[in-house]
Design an enzyme around this catalytic site. Structure first.
Site, PDB file in Angstrom:
ATOM      1  N   PHE A  32       0.813  -1.224   0.000  1.00 51.25           N
ATOM      2  CA  PHE A  32       0.000   0.000   0.000  1.00 51.25           C
ATOM      3  C   PHE A  32       0.841   1.267   0.000  1.00 51.25           C
ATOM      4  O   PHE A  32       0.363   2.334  -0.360  1.00 51.25           O
ATOM      5  CB  PHE A  32      -0.942   0.013   1.218  1.00 51.25           C
ATOM      6  CG  PHE A  32      -0.255   0.425   2.503  1.00 51.25           C
ATOM      7  CD1 PHE A  32      -0.052   1.770   2.800  1.00 51.25           C
ATOM      8  CD2 PHE A  32       0.224  -0.518   3.405  1.00 51.25           C
ATOM      9  CE1 PHE A  32       0.603   2.155   3.968  1.00 51.25           C
ATOM     10  CE2 PHE A  32       0.881  -0.148   4.563  1.00 51.25           C
ATOM     11  CZ  PHE A  32       1.074   1.193   4.836  1.00 51.25           C
TER      12      PHE A  32
ATOM     13  N   LYS B  71      -0.889  -7.193  -9.312  1.00 54.19           N
ATOM     14  CA  LYS B  71      -1.906  -7.271  -8.252  1.00 54.19           C
ATOM     15  C   LYS B  71      -1.525  -6.224  -7.210  1.00 54.19           C
ATOM     16  O   LYS B  71      -0.698  -6.463  -6.339  1.00 54.19           O
ATOM     17  CB  LYS B  71      -1.902  -8.679  -7.638  1.00 54.19           C
ATOM     18  CG  LYS B  71      -3.212  -9.121  -7.012  1.00 54.19           C
ATOM     19  CD  LYS B  71      -3.728  -8.253  -5.882  1.00 54.19           C
ATOM     20  CE  LYS B  71      -3.033  -8.457  -4.573  1.00 54.19           C
ATOM     21  NZ  LYS B  71      -3.426  -7.441  -3.551  1.00 54.19           N
TER      22      LYS B  71
ATOM     23  N   GLU C 140      -4.910  -3.862  -2.191  1.00 49.26           N
ATOM     24  CA  GLU C 140      -6.343  -3.564  -2.235  1.00 49.26           C
ATOM     25  C   GLU C 140      -6.684  -2.265  -1.499  1.00 49.26           C
ATOM     26  O   GLU C 140      -7.777  -1.735  -1.639  1.00 49.26           O
ATOM     27  CB  GLU C 140      -7.153  -4.735  -1.665  1.00 49.26           C
ATOM     28  CG  GLU C 140      -6.901  -5.082  -0.205  1.00 49.26           C
ATOM     29  CD  GLU C 140      -5.700  -6.009   0.019  1.00 49.26           C
ATOM     30  OE1 GLU C 140      -4.682  -5.858  -0.696  1.00 49.26           O
ATOM     31  OE2 GLU C 140      -5.779  -6.859   0.916  1.00 49.26           O
TER      32      GLU C 140
ATOM     33  N   SER D  18       5.166  -7.073   3.496  1.00 52.58           N
ATOM     34  CA  SER D  18       5.668  -7.402   4.828  1.00 52.58           C
ATOM     35  C   SER D  18       6.428  -8.732   4.817  1.00 52.58           C
ATOM     36  O   SER D  18       6.227  -9.566   3.926  1.00 52.58           O
ATOM     37  CB  SER D  18       4.499  -7.466   5.804  1.00 52.58           C
ATOM     38  OG  SER D  18       3.592  -8.445   5.353  1.00 52.58           O
TER      39      SER D  18
ATOM     40  N   CYS E 281       9.356   1.694   3.688  1.00 51.90           N
ATOM     41  CA  CYS E 281      10.216   0.559   4.043  1.00 51.90           C
ATOM     42  C   CYS E 281      11.630   1.030   4.317  1.00 51.90           C
ATOM     43  O   CYS E 281      12.420   0.318   4.920  1.00 51.90           O
ATOM     44  CB  CYS E 281      10.229  -0.459   2.917  1.00 51.90           C
ATOM     45  SG  CYS E 281      10.825   0.256   1.398  1.00 51.90           S
TER      46      CYS E 281
ATOM     47  N   GLU F  46       8.380  -4.362  13.533  1.00 53.84           N
ATOM     48  CA  GLU F  46       8.324  -3.277  12.553  1.00 53.84           C
ATOM     49  C   GLU F  46       7.062  -2.483  12.878  1.00 53.84           C
ATOM     50  O   GLU F  46       5.952  -3.007  12.761  1.00 53.84           O
ATOM     51  CB  GLU F  46       8.240  -3.828  11.128  1.00 53.84           C
ATOM     52  CG  GLU F  46       8.177  -2.720  10.096  1.00 53.84           C
ATOM     53  CD  GLU F  46       7.969  -3.209   8.661  1.00 53.84           C
ATOM     54  OE1 GLU F  46       7.221  -4.186   8.458  1.00 53.84           O
ATOM     55  OE2 GLU F  46       8.555  -2.594   7.754  1.00 53.84           O
TER      56      GLU F  46
HETATM   57  P1  NAD Z   1       1.379  -6.671   3.021  1.00 54.59           P
HETATM   58  O1  NAD Z   1       2.405  -7.735   3.120  1.00 54.59           O
HETATM   59  O2  NAD Z   1       0.246  -6.684   3.967  1.00 54.59           O
HETATM   60  O3  NAD Z   1       0.720  -6.667   1.559  1.00 54.59           O
HETATM   61  C1  NAD Z   1       1.497  -6.652   0.396  1.00 54.59           C
HETATM   62  C2  NAD Z   1       0.725  -7.339  -0.727  1.00 54.59           C
HETATM   63  O4  NAD Z   1       0.499  -8.696  -0.375  1.00 54.59           O
HETATM   64  C3  NAD Z   1      -0.641  -6.730  -0.995  1.00 54.59           C
HETATM   65  O5  NAD Z   1      -0.854  -6.716  -2.388  1.00 54.59           O
HETATM   66  C4  NAD Z   1      -1.596  -7.674  -0.298  1.00 54.59           C
HETATM   67  O6  NAD Z   1      -2.857  -7.761  -0.924  1.00 54.59           O
HETATM   68  C5  NAD Z   1      -0.888  -9.010  -0.367  1.00 54.59           C
HETATM   69  N1  NAD Z   1      -1.139  -9.864   0.803  1.00 54.59           N
HETATM   70  C6  NAD Z   1      -1.346  -9.461   2.084  1.00 54.59           C
HETATM   71  N2  NAD Z   1      -1.508 -10.528   2.893  1.00 54.59           N
HETATM   72  C7  NAD Z   1      -1.382 -11.622   2.114  1.00 54.59           C
HETATM   73  C8  NAD Z   1      -1.433 -13.021   2.370  1.00 54.59           C
HETATM   74  N3  NAD Z   1      -1.629 -13.500   3.590  1.00 54.59           N
HETATM   75  N4  NAD Z   1      -1.255 -13.859   1.335  1.00 54.59           N
HETATM   76  C9  NAD Z   1      -1.029 -13.391   0.095  1.00 54.59           C
HETATM   77  N5  NAD Z   1      -0.978 -12.079  -0.203  1.00 54.59           N
HETATM   78  C10 NAD Z   1      -1.142 -11.194   0.785  1.00 54.59           C
HETATM   79  O7  NAD Z   1       2.167  -5.272   3.084  1.00 54.59           O
HETATM   80  P2  NAD Z   1       1.544  -3.814   3.151  1.00 54.59           P
HETATM   81  O8  NAD Z   1       0.939  -3.610   4.493  1.00 54.59           O
HETATM   82  O9  NAD Z   1       0.742  -3.515   1.945  1.00 54.59           O
HETATM   83  O10 NAD Z   1       2.880  -2.945   3.037  1.00 54.59           O
HETATM   84  C11 NAD Z   1       3.683  -2.620   4.126  1.00 54.59           C
HETATM   85  C12 NAD Z   1       4.821  -3.591   4.273  1.00 54.59           C
HETATM   86  O11 NAD Z   1       5.574  -3.619   3.064  1.00 54.59           O
HETATM   87  C13 NAD Z   1       5.817  -3.202   5.348  1.00 54.59           C
HETATM   88  O12 NAD Z   1       6.214  -4.359   6.026  1.00 54.59           O
HETATM   89  C14 NAD Z   1       6.976  -2.605   4.573  1.00 54.59           C
HETATM   90  O13 NAD Z   1       8.228  -2.671   5.219  1.00 54.59           O
HETATM   91  C15 NAD Z   1       6.963  -3.446   3.369  1.00 54.59           C
HETATM   92  N6  NAD Z   1       7.636  -2.800   2.256  1.00 54.59           N
HETATM   93  C16 NAD Z   1       8.863  -3.254   1.918  1.00 54.59           C
HETATM   94  C17 NAD Z   1       9.545  -2.652   0.883  1.00 54.59           C
HETATM   95  C18 NAD Z   1      10.910  -3.137   0.505  1.00 54.59           C
HETATM   96  O14 NAD Z   1      11.383  -2.675  -0.501  1.00 54.59           O
HETATM   97  N7  NAD Z   1      11.539  -4.020   1.228  1.00 54.59           N
HETATM   98  C19 NAD Z   1       8.969  -1.585   0.181  1.00 54.59           C
HETATM   99  C20 NAD Z   1       7.690  -1.165   0.540  1.00 54.59           C
HETATM  100  C21 NAD Z   1       7.033  -1.789   1.582  1.00 54.59           C
END
Ligand code: NAD
Length: 501
Positions: free
Chosen positions: A154, A178, A181, A231, A286, A386
């Site tokens: 997001f 994808k 959401e 994450s 991040c 985090e």
């Molecule tokens: P998230 O892991 O909740 O979601 C990321 C994506 O995965 C979304 O598209 C979501 O729909 C999908 N998703 C969520 N839960 C899932 C599951 N159980 N099974 C399959 N798909 C699933 O992350 P977020 O809250 O959208 O973003 C924040 C996180 O992203 C933080 O932990 C941040 O550190 C990390 N992040 C990392 C970087 C990097 O470059 N390392 C960059 C940006 C964000």
């Protein structure tokens, strides 16, 4: 009506908006008002299959498209994003909550990736060795993988999709995105702009949704590679499931970025950097600084300098002129961060500035003020988790070595920074520290697009970092051709293993 204001947000498949077969959907919020602004369709397995089928059908022609034509389309895409910057920034700010200035910054960094991909004719050059054996030449070509998918978080609704899709498309792959959401609209506008730039229908598709869509992408036999950013628990799951299913996977996870401040650092400059990198985007980057490791005597003046600056941060809706820090992305995330703050003192740390005071009282949205935690240590929730909110946590150490050990023992290894005026100490830190991206007096060392982005340890699962040269490697397979054009007169049978001398 802007896309963000449309009531129902759809998928984008084969060059047009497509409704979902699932009957499932989820709310899209405006975090600054706390109001629901739209509903986004969640893909069913059939929707993902449709997108992959379309992408697979588009692959042969796209793959055969000349490098110059691909480059031309990317140049036009760049121009269209540039022309639509304000519209995109507004969409990002509305759904994510970040300030317009921050959304513009994200777009500028995303555009860098488009610019890099415009150079695809040079980037795909292979090597050529003449006369590897007598009359034999050997050369390398890089070919696309086929249909590849991106799953994005997001916090960067446009930049992270652009990290992925620009290079994937430039290399000749077709793409299924994808997006999160929580922020579904920016990707749709990007897909629309790509089409306007001349990208053939079906080459770039967007499926909205949740885990059902992700699991189908992970299982689909025609999806050859997955790029993920999100994450750590989900990144690990994506990597393990995708690779088990025979796919190439790069899965970037969460972070806990430490900023080591040595006693000789300029305290005022370090405090400015900590404030900017810790509270920008309400800590939802991040690469945000979340832990300050204050070495020796710098701790007291540094904590004081940060504390003095916090009340000056202008908190407000991202779309409002002058706002410097917007809300958190959801009510749940705001409440989770507030819950962590609630436990700080009982864990033995000190809640030096409590952002909950400022927060909820006066505003409707998911706001939280900036918080400062002092005297934190491993084993405390505020250090171990985090937080992904506007919280800076200070750990005090006596020496550089103690600070370094703390950083290297942390399970995450995304970014880190050192603040010092001593070049030798900085050089030693760069040598010693276990993190993928290091800043020397630079608090958010996000690599430029012609390097690659990625952390170490639990911040990245996979072998290749994202975008830049490693992105090109990720989205292509190398093929080595050994070639001879013999004089038929010299041909003879030889059952021995081929020799080169
Ligand atoms: P998230 O892991 O909740 O979601 C990321 C994506 O995965 C979304 O598209 C979501 O729909 C999908 N998703 C969520 N839960 C899932 C599951 N159980 N099974 C399959 N798909 C699933 O992350 P977020 O809250 O959208 O973003 C924040 C996180 O992203 C933080 O932990 C941040 O550190 C990390 N992040 C990392 C970087 C990097 O470059 N390392 C960059 C940006 C964000």
């Amino acid at each position: 009506m802007s896309i963000a204001q449309a009531l129902l947000i759809n998928h984008w498949i084969a060059g047009e908006a497509v409704e979902s077969a699932s009957g499932r959907s989820g709310p899209v919020w405006n975090p600054a008002t706390g109001q629901q602004i739209a509903e986004v369709n969640f893909a069913a397995v059939e929707d993902v299959d449709h997108a992959v089928t379309v992408a697979k059908a588009a692959f042969p022609a796209w793959r055969a498209t000349s490098l110059s034509r691909r480059s031309e389309i990317l140049f036009k895409f760049r121009g269209l994003i540039d022309q639509n910057r304000e519209r995109l920034a507004e969409i990002i700010s509305t759904e994510n909550g970040k300030t317009l200035a921050d959304a513009r910054g994200e777009l500028a960094r995303g555009l860098e990736n488009v610019e890099f991909a415009c150079g695809i004719p040079s980037l795909l050059k292979g090597g050529y060795s003449e006369q590897s054996s007598t009359g034999v030449d050997v050369y390398q070509i890089r070919q696309p993988l086929g249909v590849v998918a991106g799953i994005t978080p997001f916090n960067f609704p446009a930049m992270v999709p652009l990290w992925m899709l620009t290079n994937a498309l430039a290399c000749g792959n077709t793409f299924v995105l994808k997006p999160s959401e929580k922020v579904p609209s920016a990707s749709l506008l990007l897909a629309d702009l790509a089409q306007q730039a001349g990208l053939p229908n079906g080459v770039l598709n967007v499926v909205q949704g949740d885990r059902i869509a992700v699991d189908r992408l992970l299982a689909h036999p025609d999806v050859k590679a997955i790029s993920f950013v999100g994450s750590t628990p989900v990144a690990r799951y994506i990597y393990e499931t995708g690779t088990r299913n025979g796919k190439r996977v790069q899965a970037l996870g969460g972070a806990k970025n430490h900023m080591l401040v040595l006693p000789d650092a300029d305290v005022e400059a370090a405090a400015d950097a900590a404030i900017s990198a810790g509270y920008g985007a309400a800590g939802q980057r991040c690469m945000a600084i979340s832990v300050i490791v204050a070495v020796g005597a710098v701790a007291d003046p540094l904590v004081e300098a940060i504390r003095k600056r916090i009340p000056k941060i202008k908190i407000g809706p991202g779309l409002e002129a002058g706002s410097e820090m917007g809300p958190l992305v959801t009510r749940e995330q705001r409440d989770r961060v507030a819950g962590i703050l609630g436990g700080v003192n009982s864990e033995g740390a000190t809640l030096a500035v409590d952002g909950r005071d400022e927060a909820a009282a006066s505003r409707e949205g998911f706001f939280l003020g900036a918080s400062l935690v002092d005297n934190a240590a491993p084993g405390m929730r505020c250090y171990d988790e985090e937080i992904f909110g506007p919280v800076l946590t200070v750990v005090r150490t006596r020496t550089y070595a103690e600070g370094l050990k703390l950083i290297n023992e942390n399970p995450y290894g995304n970014g880190t920074a050192i603040f010092t005026q001593n070049g030798g100490a900085a050089r030693q830190f760069q040598f010693d520290v276990e993190a993928g991206m290091v800043g020397i007096n630079v608090p958010i060392p996000v690599p430029v697009s012609y390097y690659s982005f990625g952390g170490w340890k639990s911040s990245l699962f996979g072998d290749l970092h994202m975008y830049g040269p490693e992105g090109i490697q990720f989205y292509t397979r190398s093929k080595i051709v050994t070639s001879r054009w013999p004089d038929p007169g010299t041909s003879k049978v030889d059952l021995g293993f081929p020799q080169v001398r």
